[in-house]
Design a protein around this motif. Structure first.
Motif, PDB file in Angstrom:
ATOM      1  N   THR A 256      12.098 -33.293  33.635  1.00  0.00           N
ATOM      2  CA  THR A 256      12.100 -34.527  32.755  1.00  0.00           C
ATOM      3  C   THR A 256      13.189 -34.698  31.944  1.00  0.00           C
ATOM      4  O   THR A 256      13.805 -35.848  31.888  1.00  0.00           O
TER       5      THR A 256
ATOM      6  N   GLN B  46       8.283 -41.893  25.212  1.00  0.00           N
ATOM      7  CA  GLN B  46       6.920 -41.013  24.846  1.00  0.00           C
ATOM      8  C   GLN B  46       7.511 -39.467  24.855  1.00  0.00           C
ATOM      9  O   GLN B  46       6.956 -38.387  24.226  1.00  0.00           O
TER      10      GLN B  46
ATOM     11  N   MET C  80      15.564 -37.069  34.049  1.00  0.00           N
ATOM     12  CA  MET C  80      15.017 -38.420  34.005  1.00  0.00           C
ATOM     13  C   MET C  80      15.610 -38.863  32.538  1.00  0.00           C
ATOM     14  O   MET C  80      15.667 -40.221  32.448  1.00  0.00           O
TER      15      MET C  80
ATOM     16  N   PRO D  57      12.773 -49.634  33.502  1.00  0.00           N
ATOM     17  CA  PRO D  57      11.519 -49.818  33.708  1.00  0.00           C
ATOM     18  C   PRO D  57      10.791 -48.609  33.012  1.00  0.00           C
ATOM     19  O   PRO D  57       9.520 -48.849  32.793  1.00  0.00           O
ATOM     20  N   ASN D  58      11.278 -47.386  33.159  1.00  0.00           N
ATOM     21  CA  ASN D  58      10.657 -46.282  32.626  1.00  0.00           C
ATOM     22  C   ASN D  58      10.945 -45.869  31.287  1.00  0.00           C
ATOM     23  O   ASN D  58      10.513 -44.763  30.864  1.00  0.00           O
ATOM     24  N   ASP D  59      11.651 -46.847  30.460  1.00  0.00           N
ATOM     25  CA  ASP D  59      11.847 -46.608  29.097  1.00  0.00           C
ATOM     26  C   ASP D  59      10.734 -46.034  28.327  1.00  0.00           C
ATOM     27  O   ASP D  59      10.902 -45.318  27.479  1.00  0.00           O
TER      28      ASP D  59
ATOM     29  N   SER E 134       8.100 -44.639  29.071  1.00  0.00           N
ATOM     30  CA  SER E 134       7.423 -43.339  29.330  1.00  0.00           C
ATOM     31  C   SER E 134       8.509 -42.248  28.727  1.00  0.00           C
ATOM     32  O   SER E 134       8.251 -41.315  28.189  1.00  0.00           O
ATOM     33  N   MET E 135       9.788 -42.656  29.021  1.00  0.00           N
ATOM     34  CA  MET E 135      10.620 -41.573  28.519  1.00  0.00           C
ATOM     35  C   MET E 135      11.108 -41.629  27.205  1.00  0.00           C
ATOM     36  O   MET E 135      11.230 -40.349  26.377  1.00  0.00           O
TER      37      MET E 135
END
Length: 737
Positions: A174, A148, A177, A141-143, A145-146
């Protein structure tokens, strides 16, 4: 900074405590998450209460806990992630980079085990285990933002020599994550705990249920567990003989795993086996190991003897070569085998194989009597001649010339024993001209001379004497042929004579007196070979298969060896390739007929009343795309019939080719054993992806070219295993074990 860390020991188990320790250059915090890259310190390992020895005590406790988990496919020190999405066929799990590092990588295709932890945070020994295979990555789900964050960090170091994951470039939170990823797995099945009376876990190739709201921990099996997983998830008969074929290998970038891979030799008996891959990728080595495994079935007292025949186009099975640790021919040198259990054939003698049998025919056959007696069996006496004619017919099958096709259309089978005397005379006359054609084509003559008694009547001899071309063969009103070279000249002259008015008048008068012509279609069609010099030139190409001193038809001997359970290797490294192919087809016809006869005419076995099965025969076919059909238009072809019907006659086929797409779909659909190496184009991998679970491996099949690296699945196995095949070995001297 004093932090609680998780440390992997050399045993692959974990512990917690207050200490500083460098492990693969990374550190995890007390929650099992990546924290930082520490520097080694001299700080003593301390327990949480400050007393020394805490690490040792923790290790002892966990090693003992590991011992309790034996045979359950779960090692606490091999925990790598958590399932976050699951259904009946696939599962996604969350994985951290440090977990990959701790277990030596999580390669595409590797096998994993998922299990629910109990209340004590240990795997329940009685809980089912899901067996999974890594297929690919999967989005988290956070791909976005990662991605970026990685982009921003990379921009910051774009004009420097630093890495974007350095701690002075990206903050530790960061980075942590960023190091999570999603992995997609195919669910291969379920291991159920063994019943109280058994010790082995039971494998099923599916799942009966799943819960979206319950967590599952994912473990990478140890080498011991992996070996048990790979070799126990099969349907092989209990007590069946197995042979080690190699080791599990997920990627050629890493060494082969210590987990051995076995095959059950019974899987290949009366079954179809495919070996697909480009040249020099290890197909032949795999063939040798399969043949060795089947040969070793005879090892126990009263063991199973399976006849095997290998058509060896390059001579690598029959002869020692730099690729082998002892050639396959040397299997007979084992102290538990007989030297006669391996029989080699070749077109020519070999200095290192004094017992080699020669694959040549006496194309002339034995001499037949002028009068057929009751005790004369023409089929046996003339079998070498008829076999040679069949080989010539197949060799010339592609020829369309009008002077060759009639020759091919006529067989030289003798008339039945109950035929009239005139039929035997006509057959003898055809034999004379057929043998004359062979002599004209340069085939070495037999030990006997031409026999013309009762073949040409007085009226015909008068007509021939009046002919300028044939008169020289008539002496005192008798036909005189003293040698086969003279008979060849006579046959060529006679081929012109049958078109003359003198002969046609004689033939018509003969028909008025006897009701049928003196000539017949077989005789006239054979003689057409003389109408063009190219006809004899084409026949000359097969002369190396002729030996006037050859005895019985060698194909009959091959069948006898196979029915006796011997390994037969036919060295085809010399000779015309087309003739080799023709000879192989002829041998296969003899095998098929013998197996079919044994099936149709079974014999009682002992007093049980049970009927015997045909003896088991396994046939190895190299370059199968030249023999096995792309379509089923010709169902009479022996290779087609053997591939499609052979199982009921106890014939197994092991076929190798670079082109899976060239094999008919029905043959592929009924293939039980698969060994796939490197294929170099997507047309072939698309064909492979239609079968079993090979779609999981198509990327690697086309990208990786490493000798001996295969994707294998046999009849008794439940899923495909990537493996590095062992190098074949055999004894090099008589009496070696």
């Amino acid at each position: 900074m004093e932090t609680s860390h998780r440390v992997e020991s050399t045993e692959g188990v974990s512990c917690h405590g207050v200490y500083s320790f460098e492990w693969f250059g990374e550190l995890w915090d007390s929650d099992g998450r990546f924290y930082a890259a520490p520097t080694p310190t001299s700080e003593a390992h301390m327990s949480e209460d400050g007393s020394p020895g805490g690490l040792s005590d923790a290790l002892s406790e966990i090693v003992a806990d590991h011992d309790q988990q034996k045979q359950t496919f779960v090692d606490p020190g091999r925990l790598i992630g958590d399932v976050i999405q699951i259904d009946y066929t696939s599962a996604d799990f969350l994985l951290h980079d440090s977990a990959k590092q701790a277990v030596g990588g999580v390669q595409q295709g590797c096998l994993l085990v998922a299990v629910r932890l109990g209340d004590d945070n240990h795997p329940d020994p009685g809980a089912p285990r899901l067996l999974m295979r890594v297929v690919s990555s999967t989005p988290l789900p956070n791909d976005m933002s990662m991605r970026q964050a990685r982009f921003d960090a990379a921009q910051r170091v774009a004009d420097s020599t630093g890495n974007w994951d350095d701690s002075d470039v990206t903050d530790l939170f960061t980075l942590n994550m960023m190091r999570y990823s999603g992995v997609r797995c195919r669910i291969l099945g379920t291991y159920q705990p063994p019943p109280a009376t058994e010790s082995l876990w039971q494998f099923s190739s599916d799942v009966d249920n799943f819960y979206s709201g319950r967590g599952l921990k994912v473990y990478k099996p140890t080498a011991d567990d992996l070996e048990q997983i790979v070799n126990s998830a099969n349907r092989a008969d209990d007590g069946g003989q197995t042979t080690k074929i190699g080791h599990v290998r997920y990627a050629t970038a890493t060494p082969a795993d210590a987990a051995a891979v076995n095959i059950a030799a019974e899987d290949f008996v009366a079954q179809r086996t495919a070996l697909f891959g480009m040249t020099r990728t290890g197909k032949s080595n795999t063939v040798k190991i399969i043949a060795r495994a089947v040969f070793e079935l005879r090892r126990p007292e009263d063991g199973v003897r399976v006849g095997q025949i290998i058509f060896d186009p390059d001579g690598e099975y029959a002869n020692a070569n730099p690729q082998d640790q002892g050639c396959l021919r040397n299997m007979g040198n084992h102290n538990w085998a007989d030297l006669g259990d391996v029989v080699t054939y070749g077109l020519h003698p070999h200095p290192n194989d004094p017992d080699r049998k020669i694959t040549k025919f006496n194309f002339y056959g034995d001499h037949e009597p002028a009068h057929r007696s009751d005790d004369y069996i023409a089929a046996e006496s003339l079998s070498s001649l008829t076999q040679g004619k069949q080989i010539l017919d197949e060799f010339l099958a592609g020829e369309g010339a009008g002077y060759i096709k009639p020759f091919v259309s006529q067989d030289m089978m003798p008339p039945p024993s109950h035929a009239e005397a005139g039929d035997w005379t006509r057959y003898r006359r055809a034999l004379l001209f057929y043998r004359a054609i062979l002599a004209a084509a340069g085939y070495a003559p037999p030990s006997y001379g031409p026999e013309v008694s009762r073949l040409f009547n007085a009226d015909l001899r008068v007509a021939m004497d009046n002919s300028g071309a044939l008169g020289r063969f008539i002496s005192d009103s008798q036909l005189s042929l003293n040698s086969w070279s003279q008979t060849a000249d006579f046959a060529e002259a006679f081929s012109e004579f049958v078109d003359t008015t003198e002969f046609k008048n004689f033939d018509n008068e003969y028909e008025r007196e006897h009701g049928k012509k003196w000539s017949d279609s077989r005789l006239l069609d054979l003689l057409k070979i003389f109408t063009n010099t190219r006809g004899l030139n084409v026949l000359r190409s097969a002369r190396e298969w002729h030996d006037p001193t050859a005895g019985s038809n060698f194909t009959d001997d091959v069948v006898e060896h196979l029915q006796g359970g011997r390994l037969v290797i036919v060295d085809q490294s010399t000779g015309d390739p087309k003739m080799n192919e023709t000879a192989a087809r002829d041998v296969m016809k003899a095998i098929f007929r013998a197996q079919q006869h044994a099936f149709i005419h079974p014999e009682p076995v002992g007093d049980s009343g049970e009927l015997s099965k045909p003896p088991a025969v396994l046939v190895y076919v190299e370059e199968a795309h030249t023999l096995l059909p792309r379509d089923s238009s010709d169902m009479s072809d022996v290779w087609v019939r053997s591939a499609k019907e052979g199982a009921k006659f106890n014939i197994g086929i092991v076929y190798s080719t670079q082109e899976p797409s060239s094999i008919h779909a029905n043959i592929l659909k009924n293939t039980e054993n698969w060994f796939i190496t490197h294929l170099n184009n997507t047309d072939e991998t698309r064909q492979i992806a239609k079968f079993n679970d090979f779609s999981d491996f198509t990327d690697g099949i086309i990208a990786v070219n490493e000798p001996g690296y295969v994707k294998m699945r046999t009849r008794s196995s439940r899923f495909t295993v990537p493996a590095q095949i062992d190098i074949f070995e055999a004894p090099t001297a008589e009496g070696d074990s």
